[in-house]
Design a protein around this motif. Structure first.
Motif, PDB file in Angstrom:
ATOM      1  N   HIS A 111       3.527  36.338 -29.331  1.00  0.00           N
ATOM      2  CA  HIS A 111       3.060  37.404 -28.436  1.00  0.00           C
ATOM      3  C   HIS A 111       4.167  37.853 -27.491  1.00  0.00           C
ATOM      4  O   HIS A 111       4.419  39.055 -27.341  1.00  0.00           O
ATOM      5  CB  HIS A 111       1.853  36.905 -27.644  1.00  0.00           C
ATOM      6  CG  HIS A 111       1.303  37.907 -26.679  1.00  0.00           C
ATOM      7  ND1 HIS A 111       0.745  39.100 -27.074  1.00  0.00           N
ATOM      8  CD2 HIS A 111       1.247  37.898 -25.311  1.00  0.00           C
ATOM      9  CE1 HIS A 111       0.346  39.783 -26.017  1.00  0.00           C
ATOM     10  NE2 HIS A 111       0.655  39.086 -24.940  1.00  0.00           N
ATOM     11  N   GLU A 112       4.858  36.883 -26.875  1.00  0.00           N
ATOM     12  CA  GLU A 112       5.917  37.258 -25.939  1.00  0.00           C
ATOM     13  C   GLU A 112       7.096  37.886 -26.667  1.00  0.00           C
ATOM     14  O   GLU A 112       7.718  38.832 -26.163  1.00  0.00           O
ATOM     15  CB  GLU A 112       6.407  36.060 -25.115  1.00  0.00           C
ATOM     16  CG  GLU A 112       7.433  36.505 -24.090  1.00  0.00           C
ATOM     17  CD  GLU A 112       7.945  35.394 -23.188  1.00  0.00           C
ATOM     18  OE1 GLU A 112       8.363  35.709 -22.062  1.00  0.00           O
ATOM     19  OE2 GLU A 112       7.953  34.225 -23.622  1.00  0.00           O
ATOM     20  N   GLU A 114       7.021  39.748 -29.277  1.00  0.00           N
ATOM     21  CA  GLU A 114       6.679  41.141 -29.559  1.00  0.00           C
ATOM     22  C   GLU A 114       6.750  41.990 -28.291  1.00  0.00           C
ATOM     23  O   GLU A 114       7.279  43.107 -28.308  1.00  0.00           O
ATOM     24  CB  GLU A 114       5.284  41.231 -30.171  1.00  0.00           C
ATOM     25  CG  GLU A 114       4.896  42.645 -30.548  1.00  0.00           C
ATOM     26  CD  GLU A 114       3.610  42.715 -31.361  1.00  0.00           C
ATOM     27  OE1 GLU A 114       3.223  43.842 -31.719  1.00  0.00           O
ATOM     28  OE2 GLU A 114       3.004  41.654 -31.626  1.00  0.00           O
ATOM     29  N   ILE A 115       6.225  41.474 -27.192  1.00  0.00           N
ATOM     30  CA  ILE A 115       6.295  42.199 -25.920  1.00  0.00           C
ATOM     31  C   ILE A 115       7.740  42.455 -25.531  1.00  0.00           C
ATOM     32  O   ILE A 115       8.106  43.554 -25.085  1.00  0.00           O
ATOM     33  CB  ILE A 115       5.577  41.407 -24.803  1.00  0.00           C
ATOM     34  CG1 ILE A 115       4.068  41.408 -25.035  1.00  0.00           C
ATOM     35  CG2 ILE A 115       5.901  41.988 -23.422  1.00  0.00           C
ATOM     36  CD1 ILE A 115       3.299  40.528 -24.070  1.00  0.00           C
ATOM     37  N   ARG A 118       9.327  45.237 -27.742  1.00  0.00           N
ATOM     38  CA  ARG A 118       8.821  46.572 -27.397  1.00  0.00           C
ATOM     39  C   ARG A 118       9.284  47.009 -26.010  1.00  0.00           C
ATOM     40  O   ARG A 118       9.662  48.180 -25.812  1.00  0.00           O
ATOM     41  CB  ARG A 118       7.288  46.590 -27.488  1.00  0.00           C
ATOM     42  CG  ARG A 118       6.760  46.328 -28.887  1.00  0.00           C
ATOM     43  CD  ARG A 118       5.283  46.647 -29.021  1.00  0.00           C
ATOM     44  NE  ARG A 118       4.754  46.172 -30.296  1.00  0.00           N
ATOM     45  CZ  ARG A 118       4.942  46.788 -31.456  1.00  0.00           C
ATOM     46  NH1 ARG A 118       5.638  47.906 -31.509  1.00  0.00           N
ATOM     47  NH2 ARG A 118       4.418  46.294 -32.568  1.00  0.00           N
ATOM     48  N   SER A 119       9.261  46.106 -25.042  1.00  0.00           N
ATOM     49  CA  SER A 119       9.694  46.447 -23.688  1.00  0.00           C
ATOM     50  C   SER A 119      11.172  46.793 -23.656  1.00  0.00           C
ATOM     51  O   SER A 119      11.583  47.764 -22.995  1.00  0.00           O
ATOM     52  CB  SER A 119       9.416  45.278 -22.735  1.00  0.00           C
ATOM     53  OG  SER A 119       9.893  45.558 -21.440  1.00  0.00           O
ATOM     54  N   TYR A 126      13.836  43.388 -20.599  1.00  0.00           N
ATOM     55  CA  TYR A 126      12.655  42.533 -20.524  1.00  0.00           C
ATOM     56  C   TYR A 126      13.027  41.289 -19.741  1.00  0.00           C
ATOM     57  O   TYR A 126      13.913  40.539 -20.139  1.00  0.00           O
ATOM     58  CB  TYR A 126      12.133  42.127 -21.912  1.00  0.00           C
ATOM     59  CG  TYR A 126      11.003  41.130 -21.821  1.00  0.00           C
ATOM     60  CD1 TYR A 126       9.731  41.545 -21.433  1.00  0.00           C
ATOM     61  CD2 TYR A 126      11.215  39.773 -22.072  1.00  0.00           C
ATOM     62  CE1 TYR A 126       8.697  40.640 -21.303  1.00  0.00           C
ATOM     63  CE2 TYR A 126      10.179  38.861 -21.960  1.00  0.00           C
ATOM     64  CZ  TYR A 126       8.922  39.298 -21.574  1.00  0.00           C
ATOM     65  OH  TYR A 126       7.892  38.402 -21.435  1.00  0.00           O
TER      66      TYR A 126
END
Length: 217
Positions: A111-112, A114-115, A118-119, A126
């Motif tokens: 999850h992180e 991917e974040i 994208r960020s 990020y």
């Protein structure tokens, strides 16, 4: 949604295979380059340039630190996320100020990851809580040279508004909407800010803004 072109640079085959299996579950993220070292990466960049790369630090043939510096010289628009087991605050501070856009530990979650991808693609950086704490500690305890007198960067009120939006991780489009300006105008302000503060990318812009106390955290 645009597809994010990703590069993966790590000299451990098993780790790369694990990351590749995670990437297959992420929509609109495409692995377009896979390399085992900095030299291997530089050779492949002649054919394809990703939007974002995941870069290991420990590699036998041109390590991640040297690769980051070289990429800043040759491909300043390429966004770099360091993906490593190194937790040293000095290393994090150095690499972020040298031009990396993000820093993740290899025990991060899917999850992180991917974040972070994208960020970094959308906002240019990020910072998770671990990295933010390391950067703030690094800024607080840096004693290698006397602190410089704070400069007047002559930022306009509009540039300060854009800078605040950037540090709050709003995208260019979101800042444009909030300030009733065009995306192109916001990009112009971002470019001017980087020129005035003497930084290489958006991550450096955020670090410098905090370091110089232009923006409080």
């Amino acid at each position: 949604m645009e597809t994010i072109k990703l590069g993966l640079i790590d000299d451990h085959n098993l780790f790369r295979e694990g990351i590749k299996s995670l990437l297959k579950r992420m929509a609109n993220i495409s692995l377009v380059l896979e390399a085992v070292s900095g030299k291997d990466l530089l050779a492949q960049l002649n054919n394809v340039v990703p939007d974002v790369i995941l870069l290991d630090l420990e590699m036998g043939d041109m390590n991640g630190v040297d690769t980051t510096l070289k990429l800043q010289e040759l491909y300043p628009d390429l966004k770099i996320i360091i993906l490593t087991m190194h937790t040293e605050e000095r290393m994090i501070s150095y690499l972020m100020e040298a031009g990396a856009n993000g820093y993740l530990l290899k025990d991060t979650t899917q999850h992180e990851l991917e974040i972070a991808i994208r960020s970094t693609y959308e906002n240019g950086f990020y910072f998770n809580s671990f990295v933010s704490e390391a950067l703030l500690k690094g800024l607080k305890h840096k004693t290698s040279k006397p602190p410089a007198i704070r400069k007047d960067y002559h930022l306009t009120s509009r540039e300060l508004e854009v800078l605040e939006g950037i540090t709050q991780e709003y995208t260019t489009a979101e800042i444009a909407e909030q300030l009733f300006l065009s995306v192109r105008t916001i990009e112009g302000h971002r470019k001017n800010l980087m020129g005035k503060l003497g930084v290489k990318n958006t991550a450096g812009l955020v670090i410098k803004a905090v370091k110089e106390k232009i923006i409080s955290v």
